[in-house]
Enzyme design. Structure first.
Site, PDB file in Angstrom:
ATOM      1  N   LYS A 106       0.930  -1.164   0.169  1.00 29.62           N
ATOM      2  CA  LYS A 106       0.065   0.158  -0.144  1.00 29.62           C
ATOM      3  C   LYS A 106       0.826   1.170  -0.082  1.00 29.62           C
ATOM      4  CE  LYS A 106      -3.868  -0.335   2.314  1.00 29.62           C
ATOM      5  NZ  LYS A 106      -4.815  -0.891   3.400  1.00 29.62           N
ATOM      6  N   ARG A 119      -3.653   2.905   8.193  1.00 24.20           N
ATOM      7  CA  ARG A 119      -3.919   1.523   7.706  1.00 24.20           C
ATOM      8  C   ARG A 119      -2.892   0.821   7.880  1.00 24.20           C
ATOM      9  NH1 ARG A 119      -7.571   2.709   2.357  1.00 24.20           N
ATOM     10  NH2 ARG A 119      -5.773   3.797   1.742  1.00 24.20           N
ATOM     11  N   GLY A 153      -8.492  -7.389   4.335  1.00 26.18           N
ATOM     12  CA  GLY A 153      -9.443  -7.493   5.566  1.00 26.18           C
ATOM     13  C   GLY A 153      -8.688  -8.263   6.524  1.00 26.18           C
ATOM     14  N   MET A 197      -5.947  -7.362   8.421  1.00 29.45           N
ATOM     15  CA  MET A 197      -5.481  -6.552   9.714  1.00 29.45           C
ATOM     16  C   MET A 197      -6.332  -5.256   9.732  1.00 29.45           C
ATOM     17  SD  MET A 197      -1.200  -6.709   9.047  1.00 29.45           S
ATOM     18  CE  MET A 197      -1.619  -6.522   7.351  1.00 29.45           C
ATOM     19  N   ARG A 224      -3.341  -1.933  -6.047  1.00 34.28           N
ATOM     20  CA  ARG A 224      -2.638  -3.371  -5.862  1.00 34.28           C
ATOM     21  C   ARG A 224      -2.982  -4.291  -6.913  1.00 34.28           C
ATOM     22  NH1 ARG A 224      -5.905  -4.970  -0.107  1.00 34.28           N
ATOM     23  NH2 ARG A 224      -7.868  -5.166  -1.260  1.00 34.28           N
ATOM     24  N   HIS A 252      -1.824 -42.448   1.966  1.00 33.52           N
ATOM     25  CA  HIS A 252      -2.253 -43.339   0.797  1.00 33.52           C
ATOM     26  C   HIS A 252      -3.243 -43.014  -0.017  1.00 33.52           C
ATOM     27  CE1 HIS A 252      -4.311 -46.739  -0.991  1.00 33.52           C
ATOM     28  NE2 HIS A 252      -2.998 -47.142  -1.327  1.00 33.52           N
ATOM     29  N   ARG A 307       3.967 -47.704 -10.197  1.00 32.38           N
ATOM     30  CA  ARG A 307       4.057 -48.644  -8.918  1.00 32.38           C
ATOM     31  C   ARG A 307       3.327 -49.784  -9.249  1.00 32.38           C
ATOM     32  NH1 ARG A 307       1.618 -43.752  -7.712  1.00 32.38           N
ATOM     33  NH2 ARG A 307       2.749 -42.200  -6.254  1.00 32.38           N
ATOM     34  N   GLU A 323      15.982 -42.846  -1.592  1.00 33.42           N
ATOM     35  CA  GLU A 323      14.715 -42.774  -0.513  1.00 33.42           C
ATOM     36  C   GLU A 323      15.420 -42.850   0.999  1.00 33.42           C
ATOM     37  OE1 GLU A 323      11.467 -45.470  -1.244  1.00 33.42           O
ATOM     38  OE2 GLU A 323      12.804 -46.647  -2.623  1.00 33.42           O
ATOM     39  N   SER A 363      16.221 -41.742  -9.228  1.00 30.72           N
ATOM     40  CA  SER A 363      14.923 -41.061  -9.041  1.00 30.72           C
ATOM     41  C   SER A 363      14.741 -40.991  -7.320  1.00 30.72           C
ATOM     42  CB  SER A 363      13.702 -41.725  -9.471  1.00 30.72           C
ATOM     43  OG  SER A 363      12.560 -41.175  -9.358  1.00 30.72           O
ATOM     44  N   GLY A 421      12.738 -40.576  -4.396  1.00 31.76           N
ATOM     45  CA  GLY A 421      11.363 -40.902  -3.862  1.00 31.76           C
ATOM     46  C   GLY A 421      11.234 -39.996  -2.627  1.00 31.76           C
ATOM     47  N   ASN A 476       8.801 -38.869  -0.874  1.00 33.20           N
ATOM     48  CA  ASN A 476       7.823 -39.189   0.286  1.00 33.20           C
ATOM     49  C   ASN A 476       8.645 -39.843   1.435  1.00 33.20           C
ATOM     50  OD1 ASN A 476       5.991 -37.979  -1.392  1.00 33.20           O
ATOM     51  ND2 ASN A 476       5.064 -39.944  -2.102  1.00 33.20           N
ATOM     52  N   CYS A 534       9.981 -38.203  -7.953  1.00 38.38           N
ATOM     53  CA  CYS A 534       8.930 -39.006  -8.256  1.00 38.38           C
ATOM     54  C   CYS A 534       8.051 -38.674  -6.890  1.00 38.38           C
ATOM     55  CB  CYS A 534       9.034 -40.474  -8.676  1.00 38.38           C
ATOM     56  SG  CYS A 534       9.875 -41.670  -7.692  1.00 38.38           S
ATOM     57  N   TYR A 582      14.236 -34.285 -14.674  1.00 43.79           N
ATOM     58  CA  TYR A 582      12.543 -34.229 -14.631  1.00 43.79           C
ATOM     59  C   TYR A 582      12.076 -34.043 -13.380  1.00 43.79           C
ATOM     60  CZ  TYR A 582      12.798 -39.009 -13.813  1.00 43.79           C
ATOM     61  OH  TYR A 582      12.975 -40.601 -13.296  1.00 43.79           O
TER      62      TYR A 582
END
Length: 889
Positions: free
Chosen positions: A26, A96, A105, A107, A349, A465, A571, A755, A774, A776, A778, A841, A861
């Site tokens: 602002k 402000r 909205g 603050m 803005r 899962h 998988r 992994e 690759s 993994g 997770n 992946c 990739y």
């Protein structure tokens, strides 16, 4: 001396648009508008550095701040010819907030500051309008009392409503000066009653109270929640803007309004906005009075557009619209006030917009020459594309909320509640729309998840899962809905004080995590030509390729439709749960001899071969990374006695044999147990069968189409070089056998999924035997943090809220820890083998922030669920361009 205060307006512009980090959006834009000659009331900005110092020093201001504020206030007085606190000609100001990114909205704001029992009389005389003066005073007491003194806003509204009843009027504007004077006295009494102190009559005390309240509002609950939802760091802080008041509530030649230079819902290049005559800014958004449109072209019967009511001000506003959009080269959200037919600009803005609008604006602005194609690509928030790819709830449709969980997979779905996968499948085959409701899902539920329109679980996180599979299938999913109780025995779920029985309808919004009673109307997504155009531009900018995680022909076709350039993770275990195959899988598991296992695996071979043949056909000429069997074997066995008996009968054995084998395979911590390459080493016949199916399927496609696929065979959970050497030798042996039998050879690669921290740290050794890595992420996140992703949902939100973690590390990659493992493995791997192909992946492959990290590390990739492919394509392009989206969508 440190500069804490920056002036704007009246020819004293010390800020610029590019100073938003210091002055907030602002403050920076007020200075910018003033510098390009727009009518901006003068004022000053207290920088975000003061906010930081305020919180670091126990709510104490820097020593020089008060003097700098006094000097800046004196400059405003001189510019407007009024005096702050003067009884005859009082200067009134607004106070402000203004963070570096828009937080609408969230603050606090205070208007008309400087009014007291004394200065209001001066305003009566100066304005010659007692109604305006007393209305302004009551507005100030109400805002200051609520924002600064903590008096409940509704208590003030009750006084007004009571006054209108007594005066027998409906609209606030119908109240006379004596009514507002009476309201002011009641307001002051309320403040004294609630706070034990009289309303402050010193304007300087008022000013510093308001400044403190705005800084304090940076840490109010709604601002904290907004920052968490929009990934805004708390350390950014907010600026405070103090500006000379202009008045839209001075009479019928005054107005206030909000407008957008283009339609924020559709992106159409039309002037869009609303205004109110004889009002102040909060009236437009408060809903107390019905705003009117700006343009005559969109006015309905009975409405009076600004174009008609104040044609001169409207013409000036049209010119400002063109000036600002050309100057900022983006759609602007503008606040304005008209005082006695003179237009003033209070804010501009980059406007918030829907995903569809962002897409249209970006493409049209590029075609108009306002921006170039690269900037158009930067303009659209990649994550917002989810809105365009899935059905959405009609925002106008009525709904009854039951509960809320995690927005695990976007889109919306309605259907009847079912509590098990078999019923989901059987009812779906009859044409029913079903919602699969589970405490948590397992790989065994895959057929029911595929059949369901949506999935609801009471446990699990964003990478549970249920979440991972649902995203891969493009199914809406709400996970971890802790407010839902599932009672399998009585076939009922309890939520929001209601019981929903099997067969009754609920609706899921996977984009927000909400669960609703009954059916809620939806709108189907429509992909405009602008979508394809922007994707083409994005593809021309990016370096990294984008693949998909897919293991069914439908997944592969969806991925290709969305522009995937191969499969980064197939998988194979999901294929084993098909009803035609699970019996052979269980027969293999129960067998105690290699010959018995091979017999069962020979029954599986045709199925696996056909799976791969179909996927290779769809992905003709593109790389397909196939992960050999990863999960522990016990996951394929039933759990209850009834199911075990059914398996025993089908296999011609007894219940005790099944129980005993299940007990032998049970593990205390399966995630770190007998899985991945450890299975391939213990039972080499499993990996041999899968390798044969891969090569036979690939050769069949090569012979059928003349376009040989390129299988990339991935060995999971490798932590030691020798593990990969053993399993790679198995694959190569089978490859040579199949090549000899078929009289044909194809190109293939063998690599591993990184992994485990050990694999990352010893990547230079493992790379000797690998053609590709690759990541993994997770499982790498689980092993680096030492936590279970399915259980971490119980405390990770608290960690994020407390600032221990910036984000859930299963949603966006932990750059410092998990990311460092990726960086180490990449550097070490390529030090050994310069041409080593590197990809990711895990679910992070579809997260824009994680994709940006992958670009920095130099991965080749990313791979993500099919419906996230467009998101990843756009994010990869933005990463290559070196600039993330402005988060306006």
């Amino acid at each position: 001396m440190t500069k804490w205060v920056y002036r704007f307006g009246a020819g004293q512009n010390e800020g610029r648009a590019d100073m938003r980090n210091l002055l907030g959006g602002k403050g920076a834009n007020l200075a910018e508008m003033a510098s390009i000659g727009l009518p901006v009331p003068p004022g000053f900005t207290i920088s975000t550095d003061v906010c930081t110092a305020y919180y670091e020093n126990n709510h104490q201001y820097p020593a020089e701040l008060r003097r700098q504020v006094d000097d800046a206030l004196a400059a405003v007085e001189q510019a407007v010819g009024l005096k702050f606190g003067d009884a005859s000609h009082p200067l009134l100001v607004s106070v402000r907030s203004g963070a570096r990114v828009s937080m609408p909205g969230m603050m606090d704001t205070v208007l008309n500051l400087g009014l007291t029992d004394q200065t209001v009389e001066g305003l009566v005389v100066a304005s010659r309008d007692p109604r305006f003066a007393w209305d302004s005073y009551r507005r100030f007491i109400q805002m200051y009392g609520s924002v600064v003194l903590g008096v409940d806003h509704h208590r003030f509204e009750e006084i007004i409503e009571h006054t209108k009843l007594e005066a027998r009027v409906v609209e606030d504007t119908a109240l006379k000066p004596e009514h507002w004077q009476h309201v002011v006295e009641q307001y002051k009494d309320l403040v004294l009653q609630e706070t034990g102190k009289p309303f402050p009559q010193d304007p300087h005390e008022q000013l510093w109270g308001a400044i403190g309240a705005v800084f304090g509002s940076w840490m109010n609950p709604r601002a904290i929640t907004y920052r968490r939802l929009h990934d805004i760091p708390a350390e950014w802080g907010t600026a405070v803007n103090v500006q000379a008041m202009v008045f839209g509530n001075m009479g019928n030649d005054c107005a206030t309004g909000v407008c957008f230079t283009r339609d924020p819902s559709t992106g159409e290049n039309m002037f869009y906005g609303e205004y109110l005559v004889n009002a102040q800014g909060e009236d437009v958004v408060a809903g107390i009075r019905t705003p009117q449109p700006l343009s005559a072209s969109v006015a309905k019967p009975g409405e009076v557009p600004l174009e008609q009511a104040m044609p001169k001000a409207y013409a000036e506003l049209l010119a400002v619209r063109a000036t600002l959009e050309k100057h900022y080269t983006d759609m602007q959200d503008i606040e304005f006030t008209v005082q006695q037919n003179k237009l003033y600009m209070l804010q501009t803005r980059n406007g918030k917009r829907t995903a569809a609008a962002a897409l249209r604006m970006a493409v049209e602005m590029a075609r108009e020459g306002l921006i170039d194609q690269a900037e158009a690509v930067r303009r659209v928030n990649p994550s917002s594309l989810d809105q365009l790819l899935h059905p959405m709830l009609d925002p106008k449709a009525p709904r009854t909320s039951l509960s809320k969980g995690l927005p695990a997979s976007p889109g919306a779905a309605s259907g009847v509640v079912v509590f098990n996968a078999d019923e989901a499948e059987s009812r779906a085959l009859k044409g029913d729309a079903v919602i699969l409701v589970r405490v948590e899902t397992s790989p065994e539920d895959i057929h029911g998840m595929h059949a369901a329109r949506g999935i609801l679980t009471t446990r699990g996180g964003m990478t549970s899962h249920a979440a991972v599979v649902a995203r891969g299938m493009g199914r809406p999913c709400v996970a971890g809905a802790g407010g839902v109780v599932v009672d399998y025995n009585n076939q009922v779920l309890i939520a929001g004080g209601r019981e929903i029985r099997a067969g009754e309808t609920i609706t899921l919004d996977g984009g927000t995590g909400e669960v609703f009673l009954g059916s809620v109307a939806m709108i189907e997504p429509t992909l405009s030509g602008d979508f394809g155009t922007l994707m083409e531009w994005a593809d021309s900018c990016r370096r990294m390729r984008v693949r998909a995680n897919a293991e069914t022909p439908l997944d592969a076709e969806t991925a290709r439709k969305f522009g995937a350039e191969g499969i980064g993770l197939c998988r194979t275990e999901h294929m084993f749960f098909d009803p035609e195959r699970i019996l052979a899988v269980r027969q293999m598991i129960i067998s105690n001899t290699e010959s018995g296992r091979r017999t069962a695996l020979n029954r599986l071979l045709p199925f696996q071969r056909e799976d791969f043949r179909k996927i290779f056909t769809i992905m003709a000429g593109l790389p397909v990374t196939i992960r050999l069997l990863d999960p522990p074997l016990h996951e394929f066995l039933p759990h209850g006695d009834a199911e075990m008996q059914e398996v025993a009968d089908s296999l011609g054995t007894d219940l005790e044999t099944i129980r005993r084998r299940a007990a032998e395979l049970a593990e205390a911590n399966p995630m770190l147990g007998h899985r991945g390459c450890r299975l391939g080493i213990s039972f080499p016949e499993i990996y041999e069968m899968q390798a044969r199916a891969i090569f036979e399927g690939a050769i069949a496609v090569a012979k059928e189409t003349g376009n040989a696929p390129h299988p990339e065979i991935m060995i999971p959970l490798v932590g030691m070089k020798r593990e990969l050497e053993i399993t790679r030798a198995q694959v190569e042996k089978v490859a040579n056998l199949v090549f000899d039998e078929s009289g044909m050879k194809i190109e293939y690669s063998v690599g591993t999924m990184i992994e485990l921290p050990r694999a990352a740290l010893l990547a230079d050794k493992i790379a000797d035997t690998a053609d590709f890595f690759s990541f993994g992420t997770n499982d790498l996140t689980q092993t680096v943090f030492g936590l279970s992703r399915d259980d971490a949902g119980k405390f990770l939100p608290q960690y994020v809220e407390a600032g221990i973690l910036p984000k859930d590390p299963f949603v966006s990659i932990d750059v410092d820890g998990v990311g460092e493992m990726v960086r180490i493995a990449s550097q070490k791997g390529r030090a050994t083998k310069n041409a080593l192909k590197l990809g990711i992946c895990g679910e992070h492959g579809g997260d824009p922030a994680s994709i940006s990290f992958c670009e920095q590390v130099g991965l080749d990739y990313v791979s993500c669920s099919p419906f996230r492919v467009p998101v990843a394509r756009l994010a990869a392009a933005q990463a290559a361009l070196g600039s993330a989206s402005d988060r306006t969508a």
